[in-house]
Design a protein around this motif. Sequence first.
Motif, mmCIF file in Angstrom:
data_model
loop_
_atom_site.group_PDB
_atom_site.id
_atom_site.type_symbol
_atom_site.label_atom_id
_atom_site.label_comp_id
_atom_site.label_asym_id
_atom_site.label_seq_id
_atom_site.Cartn_x
_atom_site.Cartn_y
_atom_site.Cartn_z
ATOM 1 N N ILE A 395 0.841 -1.205 0.000
ATOM 2 C CA ILE A 395 0.000 0.000 0.000
ATOM 3 C C ILE A 395 0.871 1.247 0.000
ATOM 4 C CG2 ILE A 395 -1.645 1.340 1.373
ATOM 5 C CD1 ILE A 395 -2.836 -1.309 2.332
ATOM 6 N N TRP A 396 1.890 1.266 0.832
ATOM 7 C CA TRP A 396 2.787 2.416 0.907
ATOM 8 C C TRP A 396 3.484 2.661 -0.427
ATOM 9 C CZ3 TRP A 396 8.351 2.568 1.041
ATOM 10 C CH2 TRP A 396 8.883 3.801 1.383
ATOM 11 N N GLU A 398 2.382 1.786 -3.438
ATOM 12 C CA GLU A 398 1.392 2.288 -4.401
ATOM 13 C C GLU A 398 1.207 3.794 -4.272
ATOM 14 O OE1 GLU A 398 -2.356 0.355 -4.219
ATOM 15 O OE2 GLU A 398 -1.597 -1.574 -4.980
ATOM 16 N N LYS A 399 1.235 4.286 -3.051
ATOM 17 C CA LYS A 399 1.041 5.716 -2.808
ATOM 18 C C LYS A 399 2.301 6.529 -3.090
ATOM 19 C CE LYS A 399 -2.337 5.279 0.981
ATOM 20 N NZ LYS A 399 -2.541 5.548 2.428
ATOM 21 N N SER A 400 3.452 5.967 -2.725
ATOM 22 C CA SER A 400 4.685 6.762 -2.693
ATOM 23 C C SER A 400 5.500 6.715 -3.972
ATOM 24 C CB SER A 400 5.557 6.305 -1.512
ATOM 25 O OG SER A 400 4.850 6.383 -0.298
ATOM 26 N N LYS A 403 5.137 9.406 -6.590
ATOM 27 C CA LYS A 403 5.661 10.700 -6.161
ATOM 28 C C LYS A 403 7.176 10.799 -6.362
ATOM 29 C CE LYS A 403 2.091 11.048 -2.577
ATOM 30 N NZ LYS A 403 1.828 11.133 -1.112
ATOM 31 N N TRP A 482 3.625 -0.753 -11.192
ATOM 32 C CA TRP A 482 2.656 0.304 -10.889
ATOM 33 C C TRP A 482 2.203 1.050 -12.144
ATOM 34 C CZ3 TRP A 482 7.298 0.045 -7.946
ATOM 35 C CH2 TRP A 482 7.137 -0.569 -6.704
ATOM 36 N N GLU A 650 -7.857 0.576 6.249
ATOM 37 C CA GLU A 650 -7.352 0.811 4.892
ATOM 38 C C GLU A 650 -6.753 -0.472 4.321
ATOM 39 O OE1 GLU A 650 -4.226 3.714 2.445
ATOM 40 O OE2 GLU A 650 -4.186 3.621 4.649
ATOM 41 N N TRP A 654 -7.948 -2.640 0.991
ATOM 42 C CA TRP A 654 -6.996 -2.981 -0.067
ATOM 43 C C TRP A 654 -6.988 -4.483 -0.301
ATOM 44 C CZ3 TRP A 654 -2.793 -6.085 -0.775
ATOM 45 C CH2 TRP A 654 -1.947 -5.805 -1.852
#
Length: 689
Positions: A395-396, A398-400, A403, A482, A650, A654
């Motif tokens: 999850i981390w 996918e978010k990071s 960026k 990703w 969360e 997921w």
Amino acid sequence: MHISSAGSQRAGSVWLKMPSTVWLWALSVAVLTGNLFSAAAYERTERNCSLTPPYLPSTAVNTTLQLQELREQMLPLNISAYIIPGTDAHLSEYIAPRDARMAFMTGFTGSAGTAVVTQTKAALWTDSRYWVQAERQMDCNWELEEDVSIISVAEWLISEVPPGGNIGFDPFLFSLQTQESYDMSLESSNRILKSIPVNLVDQVWKERPPLPPYNLTRLPDRVIQRTWQMKVDQIRSVMTSNPYQPTALLLSALDETAWLFNLRGNDIPYNPFFYSYTLLTLDEIWLFVHTDRVSEDLKVYLSASCTGPLCVQLKSYDSVREHLKTYVAQPEVKVWIGTEYTNYALYEIITPQEKLMTSSYSPVLTTKAVKDETEERILREAHVRDAVAVIQLLIWLEKSVPKGNVTELSAAEYVNYCRSKQKDNKGPSFETISASGPNAALAHYSPSEGTSRRLTVDEMYLVDSGGQYLDGTTDITRTVHWGTPTDMQKEAFTRVLMGNIEISQTVFPSGTSGVRIEMLGRRALWEVGLNYGHGTGHGVGNYFGVHEWPVGFQTNNIPFRAGMFTSIEPGYYKENDFGIRIEDIAVTIPVHTKYGHNFLTFDTVSLVPYDRKLIDTSLLSAKQLQWLNKYYETIRRLVGPELDKQGLHEEKDWMLRNTEPFTEAGSSASVCSSSLTLIALVFALHNVV
């Protein structure tokens, strides 16, 4: 696992020959694009001993002093050469810093290799994974031999040692097979192997790391079913039932003693072991440890103050050889050893041969391989909690990653951080393999400050990690993308998954060797001309080593019985491009068949979904898809309540999204699941061990 990548290993020498303007341009581009690994690759990082003076990178270690002092030690012993293996006295896969003698002498820190020193030369042998690393870490005192065979070392010794010369070695660092191979390779050359029980490197290693602060502890009752007394009785029963009637059993592998006494320590990185040997007879027990590090409570636990059949007599760790010699000198004794983990120093004093009994593995290792009910239950529970940590990592990421602020190294650190928050976690079970793009094509790559690449949505990412928990050891690999994978990446991933599924769902007779099943993990890849160059699986323990022998799919593994845990990990690696591995831990369980009752199958206990965007369902058979959906149901059933218990909403959402059932399977699957299972079954029936 042994994967070579000759192309990438040659790259460094190419850059050394580039014009300086081109080199600076390439370096600038790499820095501007944020790819630190690429920038590092363009630096002049490998030695060049042909120049005057030689060029040495900052990573090279000056070994002049230790070589000079070692040669001085060799002179009074009349030895012309000295062999320095990269192992310890227990032939361990992982060794403590104080046992890294090869690294101290050469500067080379790879996990595989052999060094040899004469009065005028020094050479290192290692495999292709480490050639570049060796060129970066060694100074010009050392030759690099791009080979690992004992024959190659022997040929070099014959060319450098005069006839009649002695070749010294520490017998504590030689396995029986290693000594025999050297002996055979040198027997007709008039060069003599000379066993020297006092290690010469230790004599010159003035700052050799000390033993770590001791933390020898007993396992709590909640994670054991058999007390150490019960285990001793069980092993003695095996000894008395053996027709060769051994009177004693020598335990040399570190996990043997740890298992027998339900003890754990911290002498070896990533492994909860402690330096030890055990000599178990039918009426006495001798435990060889550093006795000053055994607490009074442990002495009471081990009944160390008495001398009965269930009293553990504590002896100095360094006294094992002399004590064994004294025991063997008695009449009517016979010592049983497992040849895979007994060093030559102990083997050579068990004479005459009538007093020796051998098997590949000791009865402790073969007994330990089958988990009891408690061990199986808690190892399953450890994998549930471990799945939570891996899901948090995914999850981390996918978010990071979009960026642009995640590197291979930070990802590795994050998954270990997530595990540290789980109940009973004791740290990682090995150095995390966190690899993106071309780094993932190196099966055993681990990131460092100098090599860590920034993760991007345009590349595949492979993370192979594991944890040590009080109730179990974990090891899991997931490969993700990703962005938009290429058709080839998607097909390769799906075929790797097909191999994982085919092994996982196959049914086979109890007593079948893993090597008879292993081809199922490769069949889908073979059909399109792909393959992988490492093993397909290894055993795993209960708060033990992450590679627990003798379970697995290799030729020297023991046959499968119910209650054995193994990894299943096919893969594919495209050199300088990407790597794929899917690794799960599974346990062998009984399965009822229409006609037979002594059959097994695998039950997967790793519980993290695969990357959906990399799965091409048109390649999967209906049976493979059915297995996948059932696996996802299991993840929901077991991991869901744990996520609820930890209040991780969360992560729960997921997990549910990523375990939705697949509804379509193509009719053009290139591997028929039922046919493969039938092939494996027929093959296994023909070759049951």
